[in-house]
Design an enzyme around this catalytic site. Sequence first.
Site, mmCIF file in Angstrom:
data_model
loop_
_atom_site.group_PDB
_atom_site.id
_atom_site.type_symbol
_atom_site.label_atom_id
_atom_site.label_comp_id
_atom_site.label_asym_id
_atom_site.label_seq_id
_atom_site.Cartn_x
_atom_site.Cartn_y
_atom_site.Cartn_z
ATOM 1 N N ASP A 149 0.821 -1.211 0.000
ATOM 2 C CA ASP A 149 0.000 0.000 0.000
ATOM 3 C C ASP A 149 0.859 1.266 0.000
ATOM 4 O O ASP A 149 0.696 2.132 0.833
ATOM 5 C CB ASP A 149 -0.902 -0.062 1.254
ATOM 6 N N GLU A 379 3.649 -8.022 7.721
ATOM 7 C CA GLU A 379 2.421 -8.702 7.303
ATOM 8 C C GLU A 379 2.652 -9.794 6.266
ATOM 9 O O GLU A 379 2.069 -9.772 5.181
ATOM 10 C CB GLU A 379 1.411 -7.683 6.770
ATOM 11 N N TYR A 431 -6.585 -3.019 12.794
ATOM 12 C CA TYR A 431 -7.482 -1.930 12.379
ATOM 13 C C TYR A 431 -8.921 -2.244 12.768
ATOM 14 O O TYR A 431 -9.831 -2.082 11.954
ATOM 15 C CB TYR A 431 -7.355 -1.716 10.864
ATOM 16 N N GLU A 467 0.835 -0.874 14.059
ATOM 17 C CA GLU A 467 -0.050 -0.061 13.219
ATOM 18 C C GLU A 467 -1.461 -0.082 13.770
ATOM 19 O O GLU A 467 -1.981 -1.146 14.116
ATOM 20 C CB GLU A 467 -0.110 -0.614 11.789
HETATM 21 C C1 GCB Z 1 -1.388 -2.238 6.748
HETATM 22 C C2 GCB Z 1 -0.067 -2.154 6.038
HETATM 23 C C3 GCB Z 1 0.248 -0.733 5.590
HETATM 24 C C4 GCB Z 1 -1.005 -0.083 5.023
HETATM 25 C C5 GCB Z 1 -2.053 -0.019 6.123
HETATM 26 C C6 GCB Z 1 -3.377 0.616 5.645
HETATM 27 O O1 GCB Z 1 -1.663 -3.155 7.456
HETATM 28 O O2 GCB Z 1 0.990 -2.658 6.789
HETATM 29 O O3 GCB Z 1 1.264 -0.792 4.629
HETATM 30 O O4 GCB Z 1 -0.762 1.177 4.493
HETATM 31 O O5 GCB Z 1 -2.345 -1.312 6.554
HETATM 32 O O6 GCB Z 1 -3.551 1.812 5.836
HETATM 33 O O7 GCB Z 1 -4.164 -0.080 5.059
#
Ligand code: GCB
Length: 554
Positions: A149, A379, A431, A467
Amino acid sequence: MLYPKSNKYRDLYNLNGIWKFKTVGDDYIPENEAHDAFLMAVPASYNDIVTSKEVKDHVGKVLYETTFSLPVRDDRIYHLRIGATSHKCDVYLNGKLISYGINGFFPIDTELSDLEEKNRLSVVIDNRLTFQTLPVGRIVNGKQVINHDFYNFTGIHRDVIVYSTPKKYIHDIEIKTVVDDDYSKISVITDAENALYTVFDKLGNTVIESRESTFSIEDPILWDTENPYLYTLCVETDTDKYEEKFGIRKVEATRDALLLNDKPVYLKGFGMHDDSFILGKGNNAAVNIRNFELLKWIGANSIRTSHYPYSEEVMSLADEYGIMVIDEVPAVGMGWWNPTFSDERANDETKELHKELVRQLVARDKNHPAVIMYSVANEAATHEERAREYFADVIDMARKSTDLPITIIEFSTADVSLVGDLVDVIGINRYYGWYYEHGDMSVIKDQMITEIGKWRAKCGKPVFVAEFGADTIEGLHALPSESFSEEFQIEYVRENCEAFDSAEGCIGEHVWNFADFKTKQGLTRIRGNRKGVFTKDRQPKLVAHFLRERWMKK
Ligand code: GCB
């Protein structure tokens, strides 16, 4: 490999500036000067500089070319150093292949043996990503499929330098420090012969002079985030001299904590990206300083170089500013979402490259006190059967290269990951309430605490959340909050932080991301990933003030 520096034995010539540039075919060899090329800045990615969509999104090879002349001396060896080009590249001098780069985030350093009065330096870069490159990607019907991403920026991204050394020169210096109660033992590992070792304090006063490569400093001032104290070691031989800054500090991971100088640290900070307007991934001193000023302003104490090694200049600034670094190899896109580890995909060839990059990363960054941990991947599909053996080998290479703790950043859950027991610290990206049950913040705390608890129960290692975050458009407000608004981002971050505060064994929080960054185009990416706590031009969103208040106290 030592970073190029000038002194009475070594000269340095900077080749940054305006070069020639064009897209080229796969068979291209720069036999003759490229008269049909246009102009391009170095260092920078070309993608956000050009106005042609075709060039911007070009998949394949591009040429960068410049000419230079030097006052060549017979008693010197000349070396070319390119900080990084993304990704693979071939380097030619006057039409002859002299070196190549195997990855987009590592320096190329090669001797220049056939210098002429006027020289043509050509760098042919290939920006394609496959299952045998890192990051991992795929080419399907001539089109690049990007697994990760962030935008596949291409170009000469870091400084291009020619430097000279004496014929008999110091190739490498490794400074190992062992901290004891009231002294520190310093061992210098180097090929320098009959050297004099001198350590200077921050003010330039001599602390010790030694003819032995192992010596002690009494009552050393330790490097930490409050007082990032740096000494300088000078190694001088009959023919050469090199000065390297270093810090004295001790890092250890226990079952429950990460210790810096025997004290537990709580990681406060960000996953970052090397990304800024126009420059793309081009190294820039002003952007670097602004980033570190913001990190200090907000009360952060650490960053992760997601998802690839950053420039050596950034690593030196981290030493100076007292920002701890989790140093990550470019192992991203190794798909937790689709099959990855097999003969046809991430295979032995990929693994050998992965191991080599771990080795090179430690070799490059070994003297930076800011580096407290190495991350071997972000990941990856660690639930796949073959992932276990793959990472066992990669981590084994890391262990042979460094004594620092090793982490892996997991998206796989504790229930299914096969590698958690191999590392010292578990990093997790989560998330809840964003990619899952979007907008429902009531799920965050429970799910987060449960997941951290599961990792703890399974592996008995400290866990840090590498994250968590929510896309936010600066200036977009909603009361009550709605996703993408600044209010939502604050509430989202606050909910997560409350979970970390009550989760046993959680040793840190890294918000995703430090600043908004460019990605490939996508339905959920409106001018890139907007999870930045700062905008892409490095101004705070509202959440930055919340974090500042929290982190200054924590
Ligand atoms: C993740 C990735 C990261 C992405 C992020 C997202 O898990 O490690 O590279 O940018 O999510 O914002 O989706």
